[in-house]
Design an enzyme around this catalytic site. Structure first.
Site, PDB file in Angstrom:
ATOM      1  N   GLY A 165      32.094  92.851  32.157  1.00  0.00           N
ATOM      2  CA  GLY A 165      32.539  93.589  30.992  1.00  0.00           C
ATOM      3  C   GLY A 165      33.819  93.085  30.363  1.00  0.00           C
ATOM      4  N   GLY A 166      34.262  91.881  30.679  1.00  0.00           N
ATOM      5  CA  GLY A 166      35.477  91.349  30.081  1.00  0.00           C
ATOM      6  C   GLY A 166      35.323  91.111  28.595  1.00  0.00           C
TER       7      GLY A 166
ATOM      8  N   ASN B 190      28.243  83.805  30.668  1.00  0.00           N
ATOM      9  CA  ASN B 190      28.665  84.184  32.020  1.00  0.00           C
ATOM     10  C   ASN B 190      27.857  83.474  33.098  1.00  0.00           C
ATOM     11  OD1 ASN B 190      30.278  87.316  32.484  1.00  0.00           O
ATOM     12  ND2 ASN B 190      30.322  86.121  30.627  1.00  0.00           N
TER      13      ASN B 190
ATOM     14  N   SER C  98      43.650  76.908  35.841  1.00  0.00           N
ATOM     15  CA  SER C  98      43.666  75.613  35.159  1.00  0.00           C
ATOM     16  C   SER C  98      42.265  75.032  34.989  1.00  0.00           C
ATOM     17  CB  SER C  98      44.548  74.620  35.924  1.00  0.00           C
ATOM     18  OG  SER C  98      43.981  74.307  37.195  1.00  0.00           O
TER      19      SER C  98
ATOM     20  N   HIS D  92      37.187  86.656  40.685  1.00  0.00           N
ATOM     21  CA  HIS D  92      36.213  87.667  40.285  1.00  0.00           C
ATOM     22  C   HIS D  92      34.932  87.069  39.709  1.00  0.00           C
ATOM     23  CE1 HIS D  92      35.011  91.681  39.205  1.00  0.00           C
ATOM     24  NE2 HIS D  92      34.975  91.405  37.912  1.00  0.00           N
ATOM     25  N   TRP D  93      34.945  85.778  39.442  1.00  0.00           N
ATOM     26  CA  TRP D  93      33.838  85.141  38.706  1.00  0.00           C
ATOM     27  C   TRP D  93      33.164  84.104  39.589  1.00  0.00           C
ATOM     28  CZ3 TRP D  93      34.384  82.301  33.374  1.00  0.00           C
ATOM     29  CH2 TRP D  93      33.327  82.688  32.539  1.00  0.00           C
TER      30      TRP D  93
END
Length: 291
Positions: A35-36, A44, A173, A264-265
């Site tokens: 939900g970003g 995503n 980065s 988180h990803w």
């Protein structure tokens, strides 16, 4: 990045358009994004679609409120609304049962759908899902950054870059500028700015909404027999890694994999490992979480 040719179309669910990209053949696998700000399905899961499409029909919607889908989410019961819309999408596409893969916000939607309609879900893969112990402590710095994006002076590329590079991934980065540029442009869609899909509950029913959004307080969770693979980065700064063991203890048929140097990803940062784990888990002869 995705190199497989995608079929794109829009499906009307409960009178609202849901954008879908899909590819591959075989059992259906639905990828539900987080939900970003500026998130979308294909962006995503750009590092995962090809690997999964080798064996599955991969269905990648833009969640309600995001991308090219309708810019509306029921704020009284967000996860319930998302689950109903994804189930309606499956109905409209003629998909009786699907494996669900969900990251963060999409993970909460997938888990809620499995609790609401367990017969519709084959297996679950949840990466740092939302809704796990959310009423048990203050929000993380990452979640506060996410929820404040549309507040104050409003959205900006600087705010989005700071959120993604400081909180969404372990190594900021590694995130290219073009990814931030793309997400920023999506995040400033006037409809989204006027009605952000992910926000702090407010008003007289805010407490009830918060409790609804804490899926660990749902009595159905401990009876959910759906085989589930829980993936969580040990360095997740949005949803606390402690949610992994919490969810593992609650679910009767789950496995947990936690990885170091991962935020988180996970599906983007650790794409090769993610693709390997998920492909193994979804295979019919998997030894993970078999009923």
């Amino acid at each position: 990045m995705t190199v497989t040719e995608l079929t794109e179309h829009t499906v009307t669910v409960a009178g609202k358009p849901i954008f879908v990209a899909e590819t591959g053949t075989g059992p259906a696998v639905v990828l539900l994004h987080g939900g970003g700000p500026g998130a979308s399905g294909v962006s995503n899961y750009s590092r995962n679609i090809d690997a999964l499409a080798a064996s599955y029909r991969v269905i990648v919607p833009d969640m309600p409120g995001y991308g090219r889908s309708a810019k509306y989410v029921d704020q009284d019961d967000p996860f319930g609304y998302l689950a109903r819309m994804i189930r309606g999408l499956l109905d409209e596409m003629g998909v009786a049962t699907a494996h669900l893969i969900g990251n963060s916000y999409g993970g909460a939607a997938a888990l809620r759908l499995a609790m609401d309609a367990p017969a519709r879900v084959g297996k679950l893969v949840l990466m740092g899902p939302g809704g796990i112990g959310t009423t048990r402590g203050l929000p993380t710095d990452g979640l506060k950054s996410l929820l404040s994006y549309y507040g104050g002076d409003g959205p900006s590329r600087e705010k989005l870059a700071a959120f993604i590079r400081a909180y969404l991934v372990y190594d900021g980065s590694a995130v290219p500028d073009d990814l931030i540029d793309t997400r920023y442009q999506a995040s400033i869609d006037p409809e989204v700015v006027a009605n952000p899909p992910l926000r702090r509950p407010s008003g007289p029913l805010a407490l009830r909404t918060l409790w609804r959004m804490d899926l660990t307080r749902d009595a159905r969770l401990t009876n959910l027999q759906t085989p589930t693979l829980i993936l969580w980065g040990r360095d997740d700064k949005v949803n606390r890694p402690a949610g992994g063991p919490m969810l593992l203890d609650a679910l009767p048929n789950a496995e947990l994999v936690m990885t170091s140097h991962t935020g988180h990803w996970m599906q983007w940062e650790r794409a090769d490992l993610f693709n390997q784990l998920v492909t193994e888990f979804l295979s019919p002869d998997s030894k993970l979480a078999v009923s």
